[in-house]
Design a protein around this motif. Structure first.
Motif, PDB file in Angstrom:
ATOM      1  N   GLN A  59     -23.058  21.019  19.122  1.00 34.64           N
ATOM      2  CA  GLN A  59     -22.131  21.218  18.008  1.00 34.64           C
ATOM      3  C   GLN A  59     -22.616  22.344  17.098  1.00 34.64           C
ATOM      4  OE1 GLN A  59     -21.346  17.628  15.803  1.00 34.64           O
ATOM      5  NE2 GLN A  59     -19.805  18.589  14.491  1.00 34.64           N
ATOM      6  N   LEU A  60     -23.932  22.373  16.849  1.00 34.45           N
ATOM      7  CA  LEU A  60     -24.485  23.435  16.014  1.00 34.45           C
ATOM      8  C   LEU A  60     -24.402  24.782  16.724  1.00 34.45           C
ATOM      9  CD1 LEU A  60     -25.905  24.119  13.355  1.00 34.45           C
ATOM     10  CD2 LEU A  60     -28.088  23.633  14.475  1.00 34.45           C
ATOM     11  N   ARG A  61     -24.660  24.794  18.007  1.00 28.89           N
ATOM     12  CA  ARG A  61     -24.563  26.040  18.772  1.00 28.89           C
ATOM     13  C   ARG A  61     -23.124  26.567  18.765  1.00 28.89           C
ATOM     14  NH1 ARG A  61     -27.565  28.688  22.373  1.00 28.89           N
ATOM     15  NH2 ARG A  61     -29.120  27.016  22.407  1.00 28.89           N
ATOM     16  N   ALA A  62     -22.149  25.663  18.912  1.00 27.80           N
ATOM     17  CA  ALA A  62     -20.743  26.072  18.896  1.00 27.80           C
ATOM     18  C   ALA A  62     -20.366  26.652  17.539  1.00 27.80           C
ATOM     19  CB  ALA A  62     -19.850  24.894  19.239  1.00 27.80           C
ATOM     20  N   LEU A  63     -20.870  26.041  16.475  1.00 25.96           N
ATOM     21  CA  LEU A  63     -20.598  26.561  15.132  1.00 25.96           C
ATOM     22  C   LEU A  63     -21.209  27.950  14.958  1.00 25.96           C
ATOM     23  CD1 LEU A  63     -19.547  26.162  12.211  1.00 25.96           C
ATOM     24  CD2 LEU A  63     -21.792  25.143  11.683  1.00 25.96           C
ATOM     25  N   TYR A  64     -22.443  28.120  15.442  1.00 26.32           N
ATOM     26  CA  TYR A  64     -23.087  29.432  15.348  1.00 26.32           C
ATOM     27  C   TYR A  64     -22.272  30.498  16.074  1.00 26.32           C
ATOM     28  CZ  TYR A  64     -26.248  33.256  16.396  1.00 26.32           C
ATOM     29  OH  TYR A  64     -26.789  34.503  16.546  1.00 26.32           O
ATOM     30  N   GLU A  65     -21.834  30.190  17.277  1.00 29.82           N
ATOM     31  CA  GLU A  65     -21.053  31.162  18.049  1.00 29.82           C
ATOM     32  C   GLU A  65     -19.732  31.484  17.349  1.00 29.82           C
ATOM     33  OE1 GLU A  65     -20.751  29.344  21.856  1.00 29.82           O
ATOM     34  OE2 GLU A  65     -22.813  29.857  22.453  1.00 29.82           O
ATOM     35  N   GLU A  66     -19.143  30.492  16.697  1.00 28.31           N
ATOM     36  CA  GLU A  66     -17.888  30.720  15.981  1.00 28.31           C
ATOM     37  C   GLU A  66     -18.084  31.664  14.796  1.00 28.31           C
ATOM     38  OE1 GLU A  66     -15.044  28.386  12.821  1.00 28.31           O
ATOM     39  OE2 GLU A  66     -16.051  27.192  14.356  1.00 28.31           O
ATOM     40  N   VAL A  67     -19.037  31.334  13.917  1.00 28.75           N
ATOM     41  CA  VAL A  67     -19.178  32.127  12.692  1.00 28.75           C
ATOM     42  C   VAL A  67     -19.784  33.499  12.984  1.00 28.75           C
ATOM     43  CG1 VAL A  67     -19.316  30.081  11.234  1.00 28.75           C
ATOM     44  CG2 VAL A  67     -21.424  31.091  12.115  1.00 28.75           C
ATOM     45  N   ALA A  68     -20.613  33.594  14.040  1.00 27.55           N
ATOM     46  CA  ALA A  68     -21.182  34.893  14.394  1.00 27.55           C
ATOM     47  C   ALA A  68     -20.108  35.848  14.893  1.00 27.55           C
ATOM     48  CB  ALA A  68     -22.266  34.726  15.454  1.00 27.55           C
ATOM     49  N   ALA A  69     -18.991  35.289  15.390  1.00 30.56           N
ATOM     50  CA  ALA A  69     -17.911  36.118  15.923  1.00 30.56           C
ATOM     51  C   ALA A  69     -16.897  36.519  14.855  1.00 30.56           C
ATOM     52  CB  ALA A  69     -17.195  35.369  17.047  1.00 30.56           C
ATOM     53  N   TYR A  70     -17.033  36.020  13.640  1.00 30.67           N
ATOM     54  CA  TYR A  70     -16.089  36.403  12.597  1.00 30.67           C
ATOM     55  C   TYR A  70     -16.169  37.909  12.338  1.00 30.67           C
ATOM     56  CZ  TYR A  70     -15.421  31.487  11.207  1.00 30.67           C
ATOM     57  OH  TYR A  70     -15.106  30.155  11.176  1.00 30.67           O
ATOM     58  N   PRO A  71     -15.031  38.586  12.200  1.00 29.67           N
ATOM     59  CA  PRO A  71     -15.065  40.035  11.923  1.00 29.67           C
ATOM     60  C   PRO A  71     -15.555  40.320  10.513  1.00 29.67           C
ATOM     61  CG  PRO A  71     -12.823  39.210  11.798  1.00 29.67           C
ATOM     62  CD  PRO A  71     -13.664  38.068  12.311  1.00 29.67           C
ATOM     63  N   VAL A  72     -16.243  41.433  10.368  1.00 26.31           N
ATOM     64  CA  VAL A  72     -16.716  41.858   9.045  1.00 26.31           C
ATOM     65  C   VAL A  72     -16.252  43.275   8.725  1.00 26.31           C
ATOM     66  CG1 VAL A  72     -18.741  40.364   9.029  1.00 26.31           C
ATOM     67  CG2 VAL A  72     -18.906  42.619  10.053  1.00 26.31           C
ATOM     68  N   GLU A  73     -15.387  43.832   9.564  1.00 28.98           N
ATOM     69  CA  GLU A  73     -14.921  45.192   9.334  1.00 28.98           C
ATOM     70  C   GLU A  73     -14.115  45.261   8.044  1.00 28.98           C
ATOM     71  OE1 GLU A  73     -14.432  43.479  12.020  1.00 28.98           O
ATOM     72  OE2 GLU A  73     -15.438  44.513  13.676  1.00 28.98           O
ATOM     73  N   GLY A  74     -14.230  46.420   7.410  1.00 31.98           N
ATOM     74  CA  GLY A  74     -13.437  46.664   6.216  1.00 31.98           C
ATOM     75  C   GLY A  74     -14.028  46.099   4.948  1.00 31.98           C
TER      76      GLY A  74
END
Length: 265
Positions: free
Chosen positions: A178-193
């Motif tokens: 569950q923690l690994r899935a959360l990490y993969e989710e938030v690490a993939a959030y875009p930060v452009e702009g």
């Protein structure tokens, strides 16, 4: 397929990067006995399993798994936080959070689900979309989501890197899908702009010299600066308690403290 305790202990030892001899010294045993346990030639006693888990800093949840693999009953209960026997703990946490106001403070579990928060946190979350605030709230998701606090964080690149590194360490420490899935989710959030973290609108106080990486976040046109501290329970004997963390945001400059006190008033 059931895994015996030996390979599990060897996995934790290798993860910690220590030798059988070093572990033996820490556990008041011998390297020969540790070798026999890891290869299955010797069955460790219940107390030895607990001692080795403690010396390897195995999370409480996984200590139960080691005991089961060795043929013993789990030693550490997993009591829901809303259970009657947790009433004193809940009340203590609520008093602690309330006493910290007007500064932000919250309590999260092992997957960053928010289990309690004070009004200081509510101030920072003001104006976020309902889909992020719907329970169960997740501190990492709220902080790094492009519709969450991320656009308000002036040093997002640094703060995001800090949070992701923190999660990476926890994923390596705890075997939590569950923690690994959360990490993969938030690490993939875009930060452009994202705006320049040192842009002219919210320039940092040149006289400020933070002792730790600050969280620089804008609230209604006011730049706030915080230093985060995290506290956990010492020698927990319950899985739920072991995975709780209390995070407090300490004002990093007088202007932030004054602004929050004015809101509290």
């Amino acid at each position: 397929m059931t895994t015996s305790v030996g390979p599990l202990l060897r996995s934790w030892r290798e993860r910690r990067g220590i030798s059988q001899l070093e572990l033996a010294g820490r556990a008041d045993s011998s390297a020969r006995h540790i070798s026999f346990v890891e290869t299955g030639r010797s069955r460790p006693s219940e107390e030895m399993v607990v001692r080795l888990a403690e010396r390897l800093d195995v999370p409480v949840r996984d200590r139960n798994a080691l005991l089961l693999a060795a043929g013993y009953a789990p030693r550490y209960p997993h009591t829901p936080l809303d259970a009657p026997q947790m009433a004193a703990l809940r009340e203590g946490l609520e008093r602690l959070l309330a006493a910290y106001e007007p500064y932000p403070a919250l309590v999260v579990d092992g997957t960053y689900t928010v289990v309690a928060a004070n009004r200081g946190i509510a101030v920072l979350l003001d104006g976020l979309p309902e889909h992020l605030l719907a329970p169960p709230l997740n501190a990492m998701r709220i902080t790094l989501h492009p519709e969450g606090l991320a656009p308000r964080i002036q040093n997002l690149t640094e703060w995001r890197g800090h949070l992701l590194a923190q999660m990476e360490r926890q994923v390596a420490l705890a075997r939590s899908e569950q923690l690994r899935a959360l990490y993969e989710e938030v690490a993939a959030y875009p930060v452009e702009g994202h705006s320049d973290p040192m842009g002219p609108t919210y320039a940092a106080d040149p006289a400020a010299s933070p002792l730790a990486l600050p969280l620089r976040i804008v609230h209604e046109g006011q730049l706030l600066s915080f230093v985060s501290t995290i506290a956990t329970f010492n020698t927990p004997m319950d899985v739920t308690v072991a995975e709780l963390a209390i995070e407090t945001l300490l004002p990093a400059d007088p202007a932030t403290a004054k602004y929050l006190r004015s809101l509290g008033a």
